[in-house]
Design a protein around this motif. Structure first.
Motif, PDB file in Angstrom:
ATOM      1  N   TRP A 217     -18.639  15.244  14.804  1.00 35.03           N
ATOM      2  CA  TRP A 217     -19.280  14.671  16.021  1.00 35.03           C
ATOM      3  C   TRP A 217     -19.225  15.230  17.368  1.00 35.03           C
ATOM      4  N   LYS A 218     -20.199  15.165  18.302  1.00 35.38           N
ATOM      5  CA  LYS A 218     -19.751  15.638  19.510  1.00 35.38           C
ATOM      6  C   LYS A 218     -20.569  14.715  20.634  1.00 35.38           C
ATOM      7  N   THR A 219     -20.007  14.866  21.743  1.00 33.27           N
ATOM      8  CA  THR A 219     -20.617  14.146  22.725  1.00 33.27           C
ATOM      9  C   THR A 219     -21.557  15.088  23.624  1.00 33.27           C
ATOM     10  N   ASP A 220     -22.618  14.442  24.194  1.00 26.80           N
ATOM     11  CA  ASP A 220     -23.353  15.406  25.215  1.00 26.80           C
ATOM     12  C   ASP A 220     -22.721  15.735  26.339  1.00 26.80           C
ATOM     13  N   SER A 221     -21.992  14.983  26.818  1.00 28.36           N
ATOM     14  CA  SER A 221     -21.230  15.458  28.286  1.00 28.36           C
ATOM     15  C   SER A 221     -20.023  14.697  28.224  1.00 28.36           C
ATOM     16  N   GLY A 222     -18.678  15.454  28.445  1.00 29.13           N
ATOM     17  CA  GLY A 222     -17.606  14.681  28.619  1.00 29.13           C
ATOM     18  C   GLY A 222     -16.876  14.121  27.477  1.00 29.13           C
ATOM     19  N   LEU A 223     -15.732  13.478  27.786  1.00 26.79           N
ATOM     20  CA  LEU A 223     -14.740  13.091  26.757  1.00 26.79           C
ATOM     21  C   LEU A 223     -14.838  11.647  26.316  1.00 26.79           C
ATOM     22  N   VAL A 224     -14.409  11.491  25.099  1.00 29.74           N
ATOM     23  CA  VAL A 224     -14.421   9.866  24.710  1.00 29.74           C
ATOM     24  C   VAL A 224     -12.852   9.756  24.085  1.00 29.74           C
ATOM     25  N   TYR A 225     -12.596   8.621  24.177  1.00 27.47           N
ATOM     26  CA  TYR A 225     -11.081   8.160  23.508  1.00 27.47           C
ATOM     27  C   TYR A 225     -11.689   7.975  22.079  1.00 27.47           C
ATOM     28  N   VAL A 226     -10.750   8.692  20.787  1.00 26.65           N
ATOM     29  CA  VAL A 226     -11.292   8.326  19.803  1.00 26.65           C
ATOM     30  C   VAL A 226      -9.965   7.898  18.876  1.00 26.65           C
ATOM     31  N   ASP A 227     -10.222   6.880  18.063  1.00 28.21           N
ATOM     32  CA  ASP A 227      -9.312   6.396  17.026  1.00 28.21           C
ATOM     33  C   ASP A 227      -9.923   6.419  15.490  1.00 28.21           C
ATOM     34  N   PHE A 228      -9.618   7.499  14.806  1.00 24.65           N
ATOM     35  CA  PHE A 228     -10.121   7.632  13.360  1.00 24.65           C
ATOM     36  C   PHE A 228      -9.111   7.088  12.451  1.00 24.65           C
ATOM     37  N   HIS A 229      -9.845   5.885  11.808  1.00 27.29           N
ATOM     38  CA  HIS A 229      -8.660   4.983  10.923  1.00 27.29           C
ATOM     39  C   HIS A 229      -9.342   4.285   9.708  1.00 27.29           C
ATOM     40  N   GLY A 230      -8.651   3.870   8.994  1.00 30.92           N
ATOM     41  CA  GLY A 230      -9.244   3.105   7.827  1.00 30.92           C
ATOM     42  C   GLY A 230      -8.549   1.634   7.752  1.00 30.92           C
TER      43      GLY A 230
ATOM     44  N   GLU B  89     -13.316   0.458   4.490  1.00 30.16           N
ATOM     45  CA  GLU B  89     -13.995   0.960   5.544  1.00 30.16           C
ATOM     46  C   GLU B  89     -13.105   2.118   6.329  1.00 30.16           C
ATOM     47  N   HIS B  90     -13.814   3.349   6.622  1.00 28.70           N
ATOM     48  CA  HIS B  90     -13.159   4.243   7.219  1.00 28.70           C
ATOM     49  C   HIS B  90     -13.845   4.826   8.292  1.00 28.70           C
ATOM     50  N   GLY B  91     -13.445   5.121   9.430  1.00 27.82           N
ATOM     51  CA  GLY B  91     -14.432   5.406  10.540  1.00 27.82           C
ATOM     52  C   GLY B  91     -13.818   5.559  12.091  1.00 27.82           C
ATOM     53  N   TRP B  92     -14.542   5.468  12.919  1.00 28.26           N
ATOM     54  CA  TRP B  92     -14.257   5.796  14.211  1.00 28.26           C
ATOM     55  C   TRP B  92     -14.374   4.507  15.265  1.00 28.26           C
ATOM     56  N   TYR B  93     -13.306   4.631  16.073  1.00 28.71           N
ATOM     57  CA  TYR B  93     -13.556   3.825  17.414  1.00 28.71           C
ATOM     58  C   TYR B  93     -13.435   4.754  18.592  1.00 28.71           C
ATOM     59  N   TRP B  94     -14.521   4.693  19.313  1.00 24.83           N
ATOM     60  CA  TRP B  94     -14.767   5.438  20.417  1.00 24.83           C
ATOM     61  C   TRP B  94     -14.837   4.580  21.661  1.00 24.83           C
ATOM     62  N   VAL B  95     -14.229   4.964  22.930  1.00 21.66           N
ATOM     63  CA  VAL B  95     -14.328   4.555  24.339  1.00 21.66           C
ATOM     64  C   VAL B  95     -14.799   5.383  25.049  1.00 21.66           C
TER      65      VAL B  95
ATOM     66  N   PRO C 236     -20.186   3.718  30.754  1.00 21.17           N
ATOM     67  CA  PRO C 236     -18.895   4.073  31.046  1.00 21.17           C
ATOM     68  C   PRO C 236     -17.896   2.791  30.575  1.00 21.17           C
ATOM     69  N   ASN C 237     -16.747   3.333  30.190  1.00 21.07           N
ATOM     70  CA  ASN C 237     -16.009   2.065  29.447  1.00 21.07           C
ATOM     71  C   ASN C 237     -16.607   1.202  28.238  1.00 21.07           C
ATOM     72  N   GLY C 238     -17.693   1.734  28.031  1.00 16.21           N
ATOM     73  CA  GLY C 238     -18.249   1.158  26.602  1.00 16.21           C
ATOM     74  C   GLY C 238     -17.471   1.392  25.391  1.00 16.21           C
ATOM     75  N   GLU C 239     -17.426   0.805  24.432  1.00 10.95           N
ATOM     76  CA  GLU C 239     -16.605   0.954  23.144  1.00 10.95           C
ATOM     77  C   GLU C 239     -17.589   0.718  21.867  1.00 10.95           C
ATOM     78  N   THR C 240     -17.330   1.487  21.067  1.00 18.79           N
ATOM     79  CA  THR C 240     -17.890   1.161  19.660  1.00 18.79           C
ATOM     80  C   THR C 240     -17.276   1.439  18.311  1.00 18.79           C
ATOM     81  N   GLU C 241     -17.972   1.282  17.265  1.00 17.33           N
ATOM     82  CA  GLU C 241     -16.968   1.685  16.036  1.00 17.33           C
ATOM     83  C   GLU C 241     -18.281   2.160  15.003  1.00 17.33           C
ATOM     84  N   VAL C 242     -18.151   3.002  14.258  1.00 19.52           N
ATOM     85  CA  VAL C 242     -19.017   3.493  13.156  1.00 19.52           C
ATOM     86  C   VAL C 242     -17.888   3.500  11.861  1.00 19.52           C
ATOM     87  N   LYS C 243     -18.259   3.081  10.948  1.00 26.11           N
ATOM     88  CA  LYS C 243     -17.490   3.015   9.632  1.00 26.11           C
ATOM     89  C   LYS C 243     -18.228   3.633   8.421  1.00 26.11           C
TER      90      LYS C 243
END
Lengths: 233, 216
Positions: free
Chosen positions: B136-149, B184-190, B116-123
């Motif tokens: 991409w998909k989550t196994d349960s629930g919602l994540v904040y996402v910011d797809f950027h480069g 680098e182009h990719g995702w920031y998830w929370v 919970p509240n954890g954040e990460t980036e994949v680029k």
């Protein structure tokens, strides 16, 4: 004897015209279709193919050849040929390597127009034009400066392709070595032709006209590139 | 001091001879340009001679053109392209539309578990105009996402582009990207839920590498 000289003269003029008109104008100074695809798809060090591309670029690049023909037109001693060609090579290499590695960009049309100008300049110098108008720039410095322009032209063209950063430096050096080898090959042929021609009695008269033609070819290159530039705006 | 090489430098030509010759060169050049080179290269043919000589058709090929609206990358001024004759491909104005490659595209699937509240980036590290498809998909629930480069040295903040942002969160997303610049182009998830979430991401295409920054 005389008719033989005239024949050779006609041949030289013909060769110039054929180079200009029939030469693949579009592929002139750039890297042509299939080669461009290879460069774009290439990953990692690829010494011999890049060397080959460099040599091909030089041998089929009539704008370089015209300039070099102008440069060695009146160079009788091999030592002088070596000196001027080395100066040109230093200029060419410096901007080719630095241009690509530091990602310096310029408008390809403008750079190619400057290369056309270099042809006009050299022909005017050969005609003694600068003596007449009393302007003096050591022709060795001029060759070095125009060498910089020629290298920058290619650097600009190469950067239009997406060059892989993998093995970039090694590939560029290979390309550059190829350019020098191609230049050597082309020069040997031009020099051989000049050597034969100089023996003919009509050389002096023909030399004047040939330089006027080289100058005209330089003007054509300038007009061709500047038109392209204004169309692209 | 250099010694003059040309006999015309030893004895400078008369002014009139020089003038005449330069003028002759200009006239020859103008004639060749207007009658031959411009018609052949650009289909500019003020005299009509180029058409008579058949030079203007060199750049025409087929007269059919197609509109290329918002071509990929959007960095080209040209918006129409000629439809090539059969067997005669012509390059499209925007090189990103078609790109050959020596190797098949790569593909990679990875999973990240966020508390919970954890954040990460994949680029995806990509060069300009290269293409990826992602999903991409989550196994349960919602994540904040910011797809950027951004460019590798993006600290100067001059090359940061946001492609997608979902502040209310997403459970899955798919799409494609043509890299507008090298970087680098990719995702920031929370993780915005109160339970751990596992995200499964698949990226395919012509990327150079995938960087998984792990839990930040």
């Amino acid at each position: 004897m005389k008719s033989g000289g005239g024949e050779r003269q006609v041949m030289t003029v013909l060769a110039l015209v054929v180079t200009l008109v029939c030469g693949n104008l579009a592929a002139a100074h750039g890297v042509s279709g299939g080669d461009a695809a290879f460069v774009a798809a290439n990953r990692g060090v690829n010494i011999v193919p890049f060397m080959y591309l460099g040599a091909k670029h030089m041998v089929t690049g009539y704008d370089h050849l015209l300039f070099l023909a102008g440069v060695i037109f009146f160079l009788y001693r091999l030592k002088d040929v070596g000196l001027y060609v080395t100066l040109f090579a230093i200029g060419h290499s410096a901007t080719l390597l630095l241009g690509v590695l530091t990602r310096l960009h310029a408008n390809a049309y403008i750079v190619d127009a400057i290369i056309g100008l270099s042809v006009v300049y050299k022909a005017f110098e050969n005609l003694g034009g600068f003596q007449r108008i009393g302007w003096k720039l050591d022709s060795r410095i001029a060759v070095l400066l125009f060498g910089l322009a020629h290298g920058f032209g290619l650097a600009t063209k190469l950067q239009e392709l997406s060059l892989s950063p993998e093995g970039l430096a090694a590939n560029l050096v290979s390309f550059n070595i190829g350019v020098e080898l191609g230049q050597l090959a082309a020069l040997s042929i031009i020099l051989l032709a000049f050597t034969f021609w100089r023996r003919s009695q009509t050389f002096l008269r023909g030399a004047w006209n040939a330089n006027v033609l080289i100058m005209a070819a330089g003007f054509v290159l300038m007009g061709y590139q500047l038109t392209g530039y204004f169309r692209s705006l | 001091m250099e010694s003059p090489n040309s006999p015309f430098q030893v004895q400078a030509p008369s002014k009139s001879r020089l003038m005449k010759s330069v003028l002759a060169a200009l006239v020859i050049a103008a004639v060749v340009l207007v009658l031959v080179v411009l018609p052949a290269e650009y289909s500019i043919d003020p005299t009509g001679v180029g058409k008579v000589l058949g030079l203007t058709q060199m750049r025409q090929g087929s007269n059919k053109t197609i509109e290329l609206k918002d071509s990929l990358g959007g960095n080209e001024k040209i918006s129409t392209a000629q439809i090539p004759d059969a067997g005669k491909p012509i390059p499209l104005p925007n090189p990103a539309v078609f790109q050959g490659a020596k190797e098949p595209a790569k593909s990679q699937t990875l999973t990240i578990t966020l508390p919970p509240n954890g954040e990460t980036e994949v680029k995806a590290v990509m060069t300009t105009n290269k293409v990826i498809l992602y999903s991409w998909k989550t196994d349960s629930g919602l994540v904040y996402v910011d797809f950027h480069g951004h460019s590798p040295d993006w600290t100067n903040k001059q090359a940061f582009v946001r492609y997608l942002e979902a502040q209310d969160g997403l459970a899955a997303d798919s799409g494609s990207l043509v890299a507008p610049f090298s970087g680098e182009h990719g995702w920031y998830w929370v993780n915005i839920e109160d339970h751990p979430i596992k995200i499964t991401l698949t990226v395919s295409g012509y990327y150079d590498a995938i960087k998984n920054y792990g839990a930040l």
